[in-house]
Write an enzyme that holds these catalytic residues in place. Sequence first.
Site, PDB file in Angstrom:
ATOM      1  CB  ALA A 196      -1.068  -0.372   1.178  1.00  0.00           C
ATOM      2  N   GLY A 251       1.284  -5.709   2.087  1.00  0.00           N
ATOM      3  CA  GLY A 251       0.003  -5.027   2.015  1.00  0.00           C
ATOM      4  C   GLY A 251      -0.874  -6.429   0.553  1.00  0.00           C
ATOM      5  CD  GLU A 285       4.728  -5.752   7.070  1.00  0.00           C
ATOM      6  OE1 GLU A 285       3.809  -4.739   6.451  1.00  0.00           O
ATOM      7  OE2 GLU A 285       5.407  -6.339   6.372  1.00  0.00           O
ATOM      8  CD  GLU A 317      -3.362  -8.074   6.288  1.00  0.00           C
ATOM      9  OE1 GLU A 317      -4.622  -8.552   6.837  1.00  0.00           O
ATOM     10  OE2 GLU A 317      -3.039  -7.507   5.876  1.00  0.00           O
TER      11      GLU A 317
END
Length: 258
Positions: free
Chosen positions: A65, A109, A132, A112
């Site tokens: 994102a 993201g 991350e 995910e």
Amino acid sequence: MSSGVLFEFDNHIARVTLDRPKALNSIDPEMDAALFEAWAEINSNPDIWVAVLGATGEKAFCAGANVSGGTEGDGRRMALGGGLTGVGGPMLTLRKPLIAAVQGYAIGGGFELAMCADIIVAADNAQFGIPETKVGIIGEAGIMHRAIRQLPHHIAMALILTGERIDAQQAERYGLVNEVVPYEKLLETALSWADRIASASPLAVQAAKDAVLSRAGWPLDVALATRYEPIEAYAYSADRIEGRAAFADKRAARWSGR
């Protein structure tokens, strides 16, 4: 549909396509809003029975994102992926089955978002990762909670702690994806899965998805004792009558989704 997301449906199958290949299909607020519109249409349109989420370009399904938590047109907070992930805002529940067709990078993201699907088909060039910790950015940990539930414990922890990626073949071996195919056959294969789902009673499929996912984290005795409204409603549907008639007549059922 807004820029960055393509939407179409035909023969009861909706296709939602992330269309920002130069940015590795990373999701910006405008795409979040467009995805929200797509999921809302899929949920509300009785002629849509199954959806396929894909992306443009061979290099990436989605690289995450640009901004966590987009906004709707009226200013409400929205979770990443048009509400689908539950990260950054309220989570939207997609009642229809969702197939993700994943190629190239599915990281952060984007990984995910793929894990939000009911079925994942991966191209042989797909790579899944949670970067991350490697880049020193930890925000809302939705992707980690999903990974630890959808992958073997030690595999998920290795991804989380190292920030390294797994390829499509590893993902299949660990049960993360249903099928790995050459990139050239990715969409064809995803649509084949959609056709197979669409050949079943759409109301029965939706009721089954609701029952399974709504009690996935509960003890078995609670799940067995729960009354499921979509299943009970199905008993009075035209599709249930059609299913019985087709079985008696030894013919293929003609579902109406009603």
